[in-house]
Design an enzyme around this catalytic site. Structure first.
Site, short mmCIF file in Angstrom:
data_model
loop_
_atom_site.label_atom_id
_atom_site.label_comp_id
_atom_site.label_asym_id
_atom_site.label_seq_id
_atom_site.Cartn_x
_atom_site.Cartn_y
_atom_site.Cartn_z
N GLN A 177 51.30 -6.95 10.49
CA GLN A 177 50.08 -6.79 11.29
C GLN A 177 49.39 -8.13 11.50
OE1 GLN A 177 46.98 -3.53 10.64
NE2 GLN A 177 45.98 -5.24 9.63
N MET A 202 46.69 -3.66 -3.85
CA MET A 202 45.53 -2.78 -3.73
C MET A 202 45.48 -2.16 -2.33
SD MET A 202 41.81 -3.63 -5.32
CE MET A 202 42.30 -3.45 -7.02
N HIS A 223 39.38 -5.52 -0.18
CA HIS A 223 38.50 -5.72 0.97
C HIS A 223 37.36 -6.69 0.62
CE1 HIS A 223 39.97 -1.52 2.01
NE2 HIS A 223 40.28 -2.20 3.09
N ASP A 265 49.40 -6.45 4.77
CA ASP A 265 49.90 -6.02 6.08
C ASP A 265 50.36 -7.27 6.84
OD1 ASP A 265 49.21 -3.07 6.05
OD2 ASP A 265 47.27 -3.95 5.61
#
Length: 283
Positions: free
Chosen positions: A156, A187, A37, A153
């Site tokens: 997505q 991760m 992130h 992802d």
């Protein structure tokens, strides 16, 4: 660092920044932040004057209620991590379910031109309607210039690009490469829930993807799929849910390779009750 919990307050704050001609990036997260992130946040900071990081565990994208309840919620720790990155240029939006859904916690229905029915869509009913609903909501509230999503992802990411295209939303979608642990494991916030024996064997997933990439250069897609399935059949601790080689743009499984298209391998694996996904570009 300012932490906002109400959509009107964050919307007003961003509007003031944009009136000052500052550029705003958005990094949507479900919290339990990790270095993956933070890599997205750093990329967003490189590109923009201000970055909004949303922290929200979205109930409408979970088809498994148990998974929703177990999902880690660590806002205080998340904010501390973000403060280490940049105390001045990051705003945190951590709304309640009520603030987002206003008492109507259901998904909007979307048509993503079939992208939603491939891979994850076959195993997670309604998942991408939930993703589309929350991402569209964040775009409406924050109105960022750019938004950042990890390629872990990948399906997505393609769906969000389609969401923006079909709804004429004025935001640039930036895909960022997968951030991996030193052992190769992609991760994920779920990794912290892995028991030691599963954490030890989980890097087998990426190792197999790398081998599949090599094989894809000389073997057919169906042969590579069979090989991967055979490798996981020998693994006692990892259960393969799917391994698919797909067209990068349509996400449909490959029937016959051609040099004119790009391909990607996608995988979902259960390590005990923890579901892990990963993917790799093949050409």
């Amino acid at each position: 660092m300012e932490v906002y919990s109400e959509r009107q307050r964050i919307s007003n704050a961003v509007e003031v920044l944009k009136e000052r001609q500052l550029t705003v990036g958005l990094v949507p997260t479900m919290g339990a932040l990790h270095e993956g992130h933070l890599a997205l946040v750093r990329r967003a900071l490189d590109d923009n004057d201000i970055v909004v990081v949303s922290v929200f565990v979205n109930p409408t994208q979970f088809d498994n209620q148990d998974d929703l309840e177990k999902y880690p919620r660590t806002l205080k720790h998340d904010v501390a991590l973000l403060e280490e990155v940049d105390r001045e240029r990051i705003l945190v939006y951590a709304p309640s379910v009520e603030d987002i859904y206003e008492g109507n916690t259901i998904s909007q229905k979307f048509d993503f031109d079939g992208l939603e029915y491939e891979m994850e869509g076959k195993f997670r009913s309604g998942h991408f309607d939930g993703v589309g609903t929350i991402v569209k909501r964040f775009f409406e509230i924050i109105k960022p210039h750019k938004a950042y999503f990890g390629e872990k992802d990948f399906q997505q990411l393609q769906i969000i690009k389609k969401l923006v295209e079909k709804n004429n939303i004025p935001v640039a979608i930036i895909g960022c490469e997968i951030y991996r642990e030193t052992n190769g494991l992609a991760m994920s916030s779920r990794n912290v829930r892995l028991k030691p024996e599963y954490k030890e064997v989980a890097p087998f997933i990426y190792k197999t993807l790398l081998a599949a990439k090599d094989k894809f250069g000389i073997e057919s897609a169906s042969e590579v799929v069979k090989w991967v399935e055979s490798q996981f059949s020998k693994q006692d601790l990892l259960r393969l849910e799917y391994f698919i080689i797909a067209d990068t743009n349509t996400l449909k499984p490959v029937e016959e390779k051609t040099n004119k298209k790009s391909y990607r391998a996608f995988i979902a694996v259960y390590a005990d009750d923890i579901r892990l996904i990963d993917n790799i570009a093949l050409n």
